[in-house]
Design a protein around this motif. Structure first.
Motif: not given
Length: 331
Positions: A261-262, A265, A278, A285, A289, A292
């Motif tokens: 997830y990071k 982003l 995302l 989305a 976040k 993440a």
């Protein structure tokens, strides 16, 4: 009158009969203690063989997790993905999502062989897939969960179901969400289960269009970090190199965590089906976040969603069979 008295007597007697598994059940007829009496060492045997396979080749964890997913999304969690072609059966291994990429079958064979020696004709191949998926997750640092058990094995396969039901890397967000909803899964399950891409690899052919022709205009996907895209192009050319492998999570490729997830982003998700979580839907989305930022939240939801996915139309009771060999139906 006598009949009615007998009936009332029967009802009163039934009130005192203990219901053996009702409290243990999770999701219909499946419950984690299913083999406690018939094959008490079943889970221990599965775990030991999966551990040996993952120690030998870390990538195997993602492959076994993927097999369970590709099984459940076709005809339910019934081990249809394990069947080889024979007689009237056309193997799902030949489908587009599985051809040249589905693997781990020999590990399942080894587990099945060991279980047949320990407790013959007892543990289904479908349950082996579910347990191997959980153990693969745990062995790479991910969450654990009690795997509801009691599935039976299918008597056939569906190559069309495999081609049509399994989400593809280049499907639109809505198409992928619809495929999940048709299986009783929702947008939270979609985002959480996509987190399995924190381990494993993908082939060049699965994301090439993002590097060269994302929207049909001959240009790269503008949502992909351009430095990352340039790096990917060095080993994924415009033509050729279809089978070249790339890690799905370039930061911690063999560790089950929330870096998937990071990376999204940072615009460094490998597949289009990752990136659209995302960019194409606000709810998904927001979930990206949240996961993440909070690894524990991701782990908790991933475990819940795996139990939910593992309960997609299982065969129970007298339906299906317990295969002696996971590659073929019983003679």
């Amino acid at each position: 009158m006598v009949k009615s008295i007998n009936f009332l007597l029967l009802l009163s007697l039934l009130a005192f009969v203990p219901s053996c598994h009702c409290k243990k059940k999770i999701g219909g007829y499946l419950y984690p203690q299913f083999y406690d009496g018939s094959c008490p060492r079943a889970q221990e045997i599965v775990q030991s063989i999966v551990a040996k396979a993952v120690a030998k080749e870390p990538r195997m964890a993602a492959s076994l997790l993927r097999l369970h997913f590709h099984d459940c999304f076709v005809k339910g969690c019934d081990a249809s993905v394990l069947l080889d072609s024979s007689g009237t059966i056309i193997s799902e291994k030949r489908s587009n999502p599985n051809r040249d990429s589905a693997r781990g079958f020999e590990v399942i064979d080894e587990i099945k062989s060991a279980l047949e020696k320990e407790c013959p004709h007892t543990v289904s191949c479908a349950d082996i897939l579910a347990l191997a998926a959980r153990d693969s997750t745990v062995l790479t640092g991910g969450p654990s969960w009690g795997v509801p058990l009691g599935r039976r094995d299918s008597l056939g396969a569906s190559i069309s179901g495999s081609n049509n039901n399994i989400p593809a890397p280049n499907n639109t967000f809505q198409t992928i969400l619809t495929k999940f909803k048709l299986k009783g899964l929702d947008i939270v399950d979609l985002v959480a289960l996509s987190g399995s891409h924190t381990i494993g690899n993908s082939r060049c052919t699965s994301f090439r269009q993002r590097l060269y022709n994302q929207t049909g205009n001959g240009k790269a996907d503008f949502t992909l970090d351009q430095v990352y895209a340039a790096e990917l192009r060095t080993r994924c050319p415009r033509s050729g190199g279809d089978q070249n492998l790339f890690v799905l999570d370039f930061v911690t490729p063999i560790k089950f965590d929330n870096f998937y997830y990071k990376n999204l982003l940072a615009n460094k998700g490998l597949l289009s089906s990752d990136e659209i979580l995302l960019t194409k839907n606000q709810v998904s989305a927001d979930l990206v976040k949240q996961y993440a930022e909070n690894n524990d939240l991701f782990f908790e939801q991933f475990a819940k969603s795996m139990v939910k996915m593992g309960n997609i139309t299982p065969l129970t009771g007298s339906r299906g069979e317990i295969r002696k060999n996971c590659r073929g139906i019983n003679k």
